[in-house]
Design a protein around this motif. Structure first.
Motif, PDB file in Angstrom:
ATOM      1  N   ARG A   5       1.966   6.771  -6.786  1.00 61.24           N
ATOM      2  CA  ARG A   5       0.924   7.707  -7.215  1.00 61.24           C
ATOM      3  C   ARG A   5       1.387   9.152  -7.020  1.00 61.24           C
ATOM      4  O   ARG A   5       1.154  10.003  -7.889  1.00 61.24           O
ATOM      5  CB  ARG A   5      -0.359   7.468  -6.411  1.00 61.24           C
ATOM      6  CG  ARG A   5      -1.520   8.317  -6.893  1.00 61.24           C
ATOM      7  CD  ARG A   5      -2.683   8.336  -5.936  1.00 61.24           C
ATOM      8  NE  ARG A   5      -3.888   8.838  -6.583  1.00 61.24           N
ATOM      9  CZ  ARG A   5      -4.982   9.235  -5.957  1.00 61.24           C
ATOM     10  NH1 ARG A   5      -5.040   9.169  -4.636  1.00 61.24           N
ATOM     11  NH2 ARG A   5      -6.027   9.683  -6.622  1.00 61.24           N
ATOM     12  N   MET A  49       2.441   1.744  -3.399  1.00 60.26           N
ATOM     13  CA  MET A  49       1.507   2.280  -4.382  1.00 60.26           C
ATOM     14  C   MET A  49       1.222   3.759  -4.144  1.00 60.26           C
ATOM     15  O   MET A  49       1.117   4.543  -5.097  1.00 60.26           O
ATOM     16  CB  MET A  49       0.209   1.468  -4.356  1.00 60.26           C
ATOM     17  CG  MET A  49       0.377   0.049  -4.874  1.00 60.26           C
ATOM     18  SD  MET A  49      -1.025  -1.023  -4.460  1.00 60.26           S
ATOM     19  CE  MET A  49      -2.368  -0.186  -5.292  1.00 60.26           C
ATOM     20  N   HIS A  80      -7.614   0.442  -4.749  1.00 61.56           N
ATOM     21  CA  HIS A  80      -6.743   1.622  -4.791  1.00 61.56           C
ATOM     22  C   HIS A  80      -6.143   1.790  -6.184  1.00 61.56           C
ATOM     23  O   HIS A  80      -6.118   2.897  -6.732  1.00 61.56           O
ATOM     24  CB  HIS A  80      -5.608   1.492  -3.770  1.00 61.56           C
ATOM     25  CG  HIS A  80      -6.060   1.397  -2.349  1.00 61.56           C
ATOM     26  ND1 HIS A  80      -7.074   2.159  -1.828  1.00 61.56           N
ATOM     27  CD2 HIS A  80      -5.611   0.612  -1.322  1.00 61.56           C
ATOM     28  CE1 HIS A  80      -7.233   1.863  -0.543  1.00 61.56           C
ATOM     29  NE2 HIS A  80      -6.371   0.920  -0.228  1.00 61.56           N
ATOM     30  N   ALA A  81      -5.650   0.686  -6.749  1.00 59.71           N
ATOM     31  CA  ALA A  81      -5.029   0.750  -8.082  1.00 59.71           C
ATOM     32  C   ALA A  81      -6.035   1.209  -9.128  1.00 59.71           C
ATOM     33  O   ALA A  81      -5.712   2.013 -10.012  1.00 59.71           O
ATOM     34  CB  ALA A  81      -4.446  -0.618  -8.449  1.00 59.71           C
ATOM     35  N   TYR A 101      -6.483   4.948  -8.770  1.00 61.63           N
ATOM     36  CA  TYR A 101      -5.321   5.699  -9.243  1.00 61.63           C
ATOM     37  C   TYR A 101      -5.268   5.744 -10.770  1.00 61.63           C
ATOM     38  O   TYR A 101      -4.858   6.744 -11.355  1.00 61.63           O
ATOM     39  CB  TYR A 101      -4.028   5.069  -8.726  1.00 61.63           C
ATOM     40  CG  TYR A 101      -3.890   5.035  -7.223  1.00 61.63           C
ATOM     41  CD1 TYR A 101      -4.750   5.740  -6.381  1.00 61.63           C
ATOM     42  CD2 TYR A 101      -2.877   4.282  -6.622  1.00 61.63           C
ATOM     43  CE1 TYR A 101      -4.619   5.697  -5.002  1.00 61.63           C
ATOM     44  CE2 TYR A 101      -2.735   4.236  -5.237  1.00 61.63           C
ATOM     45  CZ  TYR A 101      -3.616   4.931  -4.437  1.00 61.63           C
ATOM     46  OH  TYR A 101      -3.485   4.879  -3.075  1.00 61.63           O
ATOM     47  N   ARG A 102      -5.687   4.652 -11.396  1.00 64.46           N
ATOM     48  CA  ARG A 102      -5.627   4.570 -12.858  1.00 64.46           C
ATOM     49  C   ARG A 102      -6.888   5.103 -13.531  1.00 64.46           C
ATOM     50  O   ARG A 102      -6.956   5.170 -14.753  1.00 64.46           O
ATOM     51  CB  ARG A 102      -5.412   3.121 -13.277  1.00 64.46           C
ATOM     52  CG  ARG A 102      -4.100   2.528 -12.796  1.00 64.46           C
ATOM     53  CD  ARG A 102      -2.929   3.011 -13.600  1.00 64.46           C
ATOM     54  NE  ARG A 102      -2.926   2.406 -14.933  1.00 64.46           N
ATOM     55  CZ  ARG A 102      -2.062   2.715 -15.886  1.00 64.46           C
ATOM     56  NH1 ARG A 102      -1.149   3.640 -15.662  1.00 64.46           N
ATOM     57  NH2 ARG A 102      -2.102   2.112 -17.052  1.00 64.46           N
ATOM     58  N   ASP A 123       0.829  -1.196   0.000  1.00 66.19           N
ATOM     59  CA  ASP A 123       0.000   0.000   0.000  1.00 66.19           C
ATOM     60  C   ASP A 123       0.870   1.255   0.000  1.00 66.19           C
ATOM     61  O   ASP A 123       0.646   2.194  -0.787  1.00 66.19           O
ATOM     62  CB  ASP A 123      -0.911  -0.028   1.222  1.00 66.19           C
ATOM     63  CG  ASP A 123      -2.066   0.963   1.118  1.00 66.19           C
ATOM     64  OD1 ASP A 123      -2.264   1.534   0.040  1.00 66.19           O
ATOM     65  OD2 ASP A 123      -2.771   1.148   2.127  1.00 66.19           O
ATOM     66  N   LEU A 146       2.463   5.503 -12.397  1.00 71.64           N
ATOM     67  CA  LEU A 146       1.265   4.717 -12.172  1.00 71.64           C
ATOM     68  C   LEU A 146       1.220   3.418 -12.969  1.00 71.64           C
ATOM     69  O   LEU A 146       0.313   2.612 -12.752  1.00 71.64           O
ATOM     70  CB  LEU A 146       0.028   5.557 -12.511  1.00 71.64           C
ATOM     71  CG  LEU A 146      -0.156   6.766 -11.591  1.00 71.64           C
ATOM     72  CD1 LEU A 146      -1.198   7.717 -12.139  1.00 71.64           C
ATOM     73  CD2 LEU A 146      -0.545   6.327 -10.201  1.00 71.64           C
ATOM     74  N   VAL A 206       1.378   0.278 -10.443  1.00 73.53           N
ATOM     75  CA  VAL A 206       0.545   0.053  -9.261  1.00 73.53           C
ATOM     76  C   VAL A 206      -0.329  -1.194  -9.398  1.00 73.53           C
ATOM     77  O   VAL A 206      -0.545  -1.918  -8.417  1.00 73.53           O
ATOM     78  CB  VAL A 206      -0.324   1.287  -8.934  1.00 73.53           C
ATOM     79  CG1 VAL A 206       0.555   2.453  -8.522  1.00 73.53           C
ATOM     80  CG2 VAL A 206      -1.228   1.655 -10.094  1.00 73.53           C
ATOM     81  N   GLU A 207      -0.838  -1.456 -10.585  1.00 71.06           N
ATOM     82  CA  GLU A 207      -1.735  -2.606 -10.725  1.00 71.06           C
ATOM     83  C   GLU A 207      -0.984  -3.928 -10.590  1.00 71.06           C
ATOM     84  O   GLU A 207      -1.525  -4.900 -10.043  1.00 71.06           O
ATOM     85  CB  GLU A 207      -2.478  -2.529 -12.050  1.00 71.06           C
ATOM     86  CG  GLU A 207      -3.536  -1.439 -12.045  1.00 71.06           C
ATOM     87  CD  GLU A 207      -4.393  -1.427 -13.286  1.00 71.06           C
ATOM     88  OE1 GLU A 207      -5.544  -1.867 -13.206  1.00 71.06           O
ATOM     89  OE2 GLU A 207      -3.899  -0.978 -14.330  1.00 71.06           O
ATOM     90  N   ALA A 259      -0.613  -4.524  -6.890  1.00 68.39           N
ATOM     91  CA  ALA A 259      -1.882  -4.924  -6.277  1.00 68.39           C
ATOM     92  C   ALA A 259      -2.254  -6.348  -6.645  1.00 68.39           C
ATOM     93  O   ALA A 259      -2.691  -7.136  -5.794  1.00 68.39           O
ATOM     94  CB  ALA A 259      -2.984  -3.956  -6.707  1.00 68.39           C
TER      95      ALA A 259
END
Length: 882
Positions: A553, A549, A589-590, A593-594, A546, A558, A561-562, A565
Motif C-alpha cells: 500500500r 500488504m 484491510h485489502a 486499501y482498494r 499484514d 495495490l 493485496v487482495e 488476503a
C-alpha cells in the motif's frame, strides 16, 4: 424466538412459478415443486398462493399426511365437507366444489406433500390438471414413491416440474442476516451452511436452538456462533424422520462414521459388517466417493452425525473411538492428517495415551491454525508423560491463544533445564516472541534475546537469534536495522523455517517502511513457503501477510493485496479459534486499501468482534483500518468511537504503526469537519516517520489529499528515492495542488485509479473540480466533479473533504468552511474554538462572515446545505472511471 424468517434467495424460483401460473397460451397452468424435506418447497407454494390471492384469485390449500392417506379424499376433507359413498361421484363433487370457488382471478389450488395423497385425492388432482380450469401448485418429496396420478402430472406434461435446490452458501447467509436483522460473522454463517447443507427448515431450527443456548449471540454488533452445536429436540425429530428406521447393523455403520468420518471403505469394513455399509449407501444414509486410489465413505448429511453423537452413550463412544483409532494405526498412517485424526480419537477413547502421537498431533494442529485443539492435545500428552517437545508445543499454543503468563511459566521452566545451544535457542525464540506480542513487553523480550546470545557460541544459533531481532526491529520502527539483520540471517542457507519467517518480518516490514518495494515479494514468498513447512510458523505468517500488504500500500502496488488476503483467509476459514477473524481482518484491510469502504467496515467489524480475546497487535491494526474506513464514508461519530477504542488498545510492540495511528486521527478530524486539524495531524505523522521515507511519503500524500499545499518540496525530494507508482504521483499531485493546475490533478486522479487507490483518486478528481471552478471553467468543473462522484460511488460511498467541496462549492475561506462544517455538526462556538486553538470571539467572526456569504443565520440549515445533495452532481459517462 422473536425473529422472522423471510423468503430469501428464491427470486428465480418465484419468477418461474409465477410465469407458469399466469399462462394465457393454453399451456398447463401450474407447477410441481419437488425437493428434499425442509428445502423450502412448501414455503414457495404458499408464497405463490398468497401472490395469486392478492391478484384476486380464490385459493385453496390441501395438505396430505400419512394419517389421512387411509381416508378417501382425506387431504381435501377440510375443504369439501361430507361427500357421498360413490368414488367417481366423490371426485366429480369435489371438482365442482373447487371450481365454484372461482374469483375474478380464477382458482389456485395448492397441494402439499402430494406423494402422501390417497388414490382418490391424487385422481382429483389429476382431473384438476386435465381440465385446466384451475391453477395448481403441487409439492412433493424428491425420491419418494408417489401415486401414478401424481407422477403423471409432469411425466405427461400436465404441469411443469421444478426441482427446488437447497440454498447456496451466500443465500443461506443472506437468510440468516435477514432473520436475525443484523450481520452474521462469515465463519459462523459458513459453519451453519455446512451443517445444514442449505436446508432452510434445518437452518431455522438450528438457529432457534443456538439462540436459546446463547451460543449464537451478538458481540460488537455482529452475530457470532461459538461452541459446539447441539441438536435440539425438534431438529432431532426432523433429522431422525429423514434418516428413517435403522437396522442394528446399519446403525453401527452410522455410529462409526459419526465419530470418525471420512473412512476408507476397506477400513470401515474391518470395523463393521461390509454388507451393512452397502445397505447404508443404498438407503441414502452414506455417500461413497473416490478419493485418489481409494473409496471413501461419509455420512450423507452432517446432521446425521450430530444426531448420532448425541444418542451414543459415553462408554460406547469411547469404545468405538478406540476401535477406529486402532484400525487407522493398522493402516500405517499413510495420509498426512491420519496422525491428527488418530490423536483426536485416542484422547477421548478407552485407549492408553500415546505422548509421541499426541505431541505430533498438537504440532500438526498448530500448523493447521487450530490452536484450541493444539492446547487440548498437548495437555493430554503432558499428562501422558510427554517431555521437552510436548511442553514446548503447549507453550506455543498458549502464547498464540493470548495466555502469555501460562506460556511464560512453561518456557521459563524449560529454560532452566536447557543444556545446549540448540535447546537454549529453541526456548529463547518462543519465549521472546511470547513476551513481545502476548506479554506486551518488548524490552523484556529483547533482554531474553540478549541473555541467550551471551550464552550461545554456535553460529547457526546466533543467526536464529538475529532473525528474531530483525522481526522486533521491524515492529519497533527500526527499518534499516530490520532489513540489515533480516538479510544477514536469510543469507545462512541452513536457517530453520520458523527463523526464515521471523527474518522476513524484518526484510518485508523494513523495506515497506523504507518505500523500497522491489525486494518485498521475494522475501515474502520465501517466508510463505517456509511457513507452510513449519508447524510453529503458520500463525506468524498472518502477521507477515499484514506487513506485506502494508508495504504494498505504501508504494502503491495495490493489485496484489487482495490475493494475499484471500490466500490467508482461505487457510483460516474452516478453523475454529482466533485465526478466523485474523483472516477476515486481512480481507478488511485489502477492501479499505482498494476503496471498497462499506465492505471494509463490515469485514473489520466482524474481525473486531472475533478478535476481542486477542492482543498481540492484531486488534489495534483492525481498529486502525476500521477508523479510517468509517471516516472515509463520512460516519464521523462511529469513526470517533473506533478511534477511541483503537487508542485504548495501543500495543507497545507495534510502534511502527504510530504514523498510521496519527493518520487515523487525521481522517476522523476531517470527517468531523476540522480539515485544518486533519492536515496538521497528517504532517505530524510524517514527522514521526523519521528514518522511514516510505511511511513519510504516505503521510505527506494523505496531507495532500486533505488539501495541504505545503508538501510539494519534500515529496519531490522523496519521490526519486522510493520504488513503486505512489511516490511520483503523490509528488505530482502535491505540485499540481500548490500550482492550482486542474489538468495535472486530473492526470494524478487517473494514475491513482490505475494504481488501484480509488479513495485517493476520488480526492484528486475532486481537487481538480475545485480548481476548475475557482478559475471560472464551469463545464470542466462539472465534468471533474462528476468523475469524482462516480469514483466515490465505486468506493461504496466515499465522503471526503475534497469531495464535499467539489459537490457543494462555497465562497468561503478554508477557516470559514471548517467553522461552518463543525457548526453544522452541532459543535458550540466554544468547542470549535478549542479545536482551532483560538478565542471564541474569533470563531464568532468566522461564522458571522460565513453566514453572510451563505445567506443564512440558522445552524439547522447548514447541515442541509453542506451535507446533502452532493450526489446530485452531474454524472460522467462510464469511461470517466476507466
Amino acid at each position: 424466538m422473536g425473529y422472522g424468517w423471510p423468503m430469501t434467495g428464491r427470486d428465480e424460483e418465484l419468477l418461474f412459478i409465477e410465469s407458469r401460473m399466469r399462462r394465457t397460451d393454453g399451456q398447463p397452468r401450474g407447477v410441481v415443486l419437488a425437493g428434499e424435506q425442509g428445502v423450502g418447497k412448501t414455503r414457495l407454494a404458499q408464497e405463490a398462493l398468497a401472490a395469486a390471492g392478492r391478484r384476486g384469485a380464490a385459493t385453496a390449500w390441501a395438505a396430505a399426511t400419512a394419517s389421512a392417506r387411509s381416508l378417501p379424499l382425506g387431504a381435501f376433507s377440510g375443504l369439501l365437507g361430507a361427500a357421498g359413498p360413490d368414488p367417481a361421484h366423490m371426485v366429480q363433487q369435489a371438482l365442482a366444489a373447487l371450481l365454484a370457488r372461482a374469483g375474478r382471478g380464477g382458482v389456485v389450488v395448492g397441494v402439499d406433500d402430494a406423494h402422501l395423497l390417497d388414490e382418490l385425492s391424487s385422481l382429483l388432482v389429476h382431473q384438476l390438471a386435465l381440465t385446466r380450469a384451475v391453477t395448481l401448485v403441487v409439492t412433493l418429496r424428491a425420491g419418494a414413491q408417489a401415486p401414478d396420478a401424481v407422477t403423471a402430472l409432469w411425466k405427461d406434461g400436465l404441469l411443469d416440474r421444478l426441482d427446488v435446490r437447497p440454498l447456496s452458501e451466500p443465500e443461506s447467509a443472506a437468510l440468516l442476516e435477514a432473520a436475525l436483522a443484523g450481520p452474521v460473522d462469515s465463519a459462523g454463517a459458513a459453519r451453519m451452511w455446512a451443517l445444514t447443507r442449505g436446508n432452510a427448515l434445518f437452518l431455522r431450527h438450528l438457529v432457534d436452538g443456538e439462540l436459546e443456548s446463547r451460543r449464537l449471540h451478538r458481540a460488537g454488533g455482529i452475530w457470532r456462533w461459538s461452541g459446539t452445536p447441539q441438536v435440539s429436540p425438534v431438529l432431532g425429530e426432523l433429522v431422525a424422520a429423514r434418516m428413517g428406521q435403522l437396522s442394528e447393523s446399519v446403525r453401527r455403520v452410522v455410529d462409526v462414521l459419526a465419530l470418525g468420518e471420512p473412512l476408507g471403505v476397506a477400513l470401515l469394513g474391518k470395523i463393521v459388517d461390509p454388507g451393512a455399509v452397502e445397505r447404508a449407501e443404498e438407503s441414502g444414509l452414506v455417500c461413497v466417493e473416490r478419493d485418489g486410489s481409494r473409496l471413501e465413505a461419509r455420512l450423507a448429511h452432517p446432521l446425521y452425525g450430530e444426531l448420532q453423537r448425541k444418542r451414543l452413550g459415553q462408554l460406547a463412544t469411547r469404545r468405538l473411538r478406540g476401535r477406529i483409532a486402532t484400525a487407522l494405526a493398522a493402516t500405517g498412517g499413510r495420509r498426512a492428517d491420519d496422525v491428527l485424526r488418530r490423536a483426536i480419537l485416542v484422547v477421548d477413547s478407552d485407549l492408553a495415551p500415546d505422548p509421541r502421537l499426541l505431541t505430533d498431533a498438537a504440532q500438526h494442529a498448530i500448523g493447521l491454525l487450530d490452536l484450541t485443539l493444539a492446547e487440548r492435545l498437548a495437555r493430554a500428552a503432558v499428562r501422558g508423560g510427554g517431555g521437552f517437545d510436548t511442553r514446548l508445543s503447549l507453550a506455543s499454543a498458549l502464547s498464540w491463544l493470548n495466555r502469555p503468563a501460562e506460556a511464560e511459566a512453561e518456557l521459563a521452566s524449560l529454560s532452566r533445564e536447557a543444556a545446549t545451544d540448540d535447546v537454549r535457542v529453541m526456548i529463547a525464540v518462543p519465549r521472546a516472541a511470547n513476551m513481545f506480542w502476548s506479554g506486551r513487553d518488548p524490552a523484556g523480550a529483547e533482554t531474553v534475546l540478549n541473555e541467550a546470545a551471551a550464552r550461545v557460541t554456535d553460529l547457526g544459533a546466533q543467526h536464529v537469534l538475529g532473525a528474531v531481532r530483525a522481526a522486533f526491529d521491524a515492529f519497533l520502527g527500526r527499518a534499516d536495522a530490520a532489513v540489515e539483520r533480516g538479510r544477514s540471517a536469510l543469507a545462512w542457507e541452513a536457517l530453520p523455517d520458523q527463523a526464515v519467517v521471523m527474518a522476513s518480518f524484518g526484510v518485508v516490514g523494513g523495506l515497506g517502511a523504507l518505500g523500497r518495494a522491489d525486494g518485498i515479494g521475494t522475501a515474502a514468498s520465501r517466508a510463505y513457503t517456509a511457513a507452510a513447512r513449519s508447524f510453529d510458523a503458520a500463525v506468524p505468517a498472518f502477521g507477515l501477510s499484514d506487513l506485506h500488504m502494508i508495504g504494498l500500500r505504501i508504494v502503491g502496488r495495490l493489485d496484489e493485496v487482495e490475493d494475499i488476503a484471500r490466500a490467508r483467509q482461505r487457510l483460516s476459514a474452516q478453523v475454529p479459534g482466533p485465526l478466523q477473524p485474523m483472516g477476515v481482518a486481512l480481507l478488511g484491510h485489502a477492501a479499505l486499501y482498494r476503496g471498497r469502504l462499506r465492505s471494509a467496515v463490515r469485514l473489520l467489524r466482524e474481525a473486531r468482534a472475533g478478535l476481542a480475546p486477542m492482543d498481540q497487535g492484531f486488534v489495534v491494526r483492525c481498529l486502525m483500518s476500521l477508523t479510517e474506513a468509517l471516516a472515509l464514508t463520512g460516519d464521523a461519530k462511529a469513526a470517533r468511537q473506533a478511534l477511541t477504542e483503537m487508542e485504548a488498545e495501543r500495543h507497545p510492540g507495534v510502534a511502527f504503526l504510530d504514523t498510521e495511528c496519527v493518520l487515523a486521527r487525521a481522517w476522523v478530524a476531517a470527517a468531523e469537519g476540522a480539515v485544518g486539524e486533519a492536515v496538521a495531524l497528517a504532517r505530524q505523522a510524517a514527522s514521526l516517520a523519521s528514518g522511514r521515507p516510505g511511511c513519510e511519503l504516505f503521510a505527506l500524500h494523505t496531507a495532500v489529499r486533505l488539501g495541504d499545499r505545503t508538501g510539494a518540496g519534500r515529496l519531490a525530494e522523496l519521490a526519486p528515492m522510493l520504488d513503486g507508482p505512489r511516490a511520483p504521483v503523490a509528488a505530482a499531485q502535491s505540485a499540481a495542488l500548490a500550482a492550482d493546475d486542474a489538468s495535472a490533478l486530473s492526470v494524478a486522479s487517473t494514475e491513482l485509479l490505475r494504481m488501484g487507490d480509488l479513495p485517493a483518486a476520488v480526492d484528486a478528481a475532486a481537487q481538480a473540480a475545485a480548481v476548475h471552478r475557482r478559475q471560472g471553467r464551469s463545464a470542466a468543473a462539472q465534468s471533474a466533479a462528476a468523475k469524482a462522484h462516480q469514483l466515490a460511488d465505486a468506493c461504496e460511498g466515499a465522503r471526503t473533504p475534497a469531495l464535499i467541496a467539489a459537490g457543494r462549492p462555497l465562497t468561503l475561506t478554508d477557516r470559514e468552511r471548517e467553522a461552518v462544517i463543525l457548526a453544522a455538526q452541532g459543535l458550540s462556538n466554544r468547542e470549535i474554538a478549542a479545536r482551532f486553538v483560538v478565542s471564541v470571539r474569533t470563531v464568532e467572526g468566522h461564522l458571522y462572515r460565513a453566514y453572510a456569504k451563505l445567506g443564512t443565520t440558522n445552524r439547522a440549515e447548514l447541515h442541509e446545505l453542506l451535507f446533502t445533495g452532493h450526489h446530485d452532481a452531474p454524472r460522467a459517462p462510464s469511461s470517466a472511471v476507466e
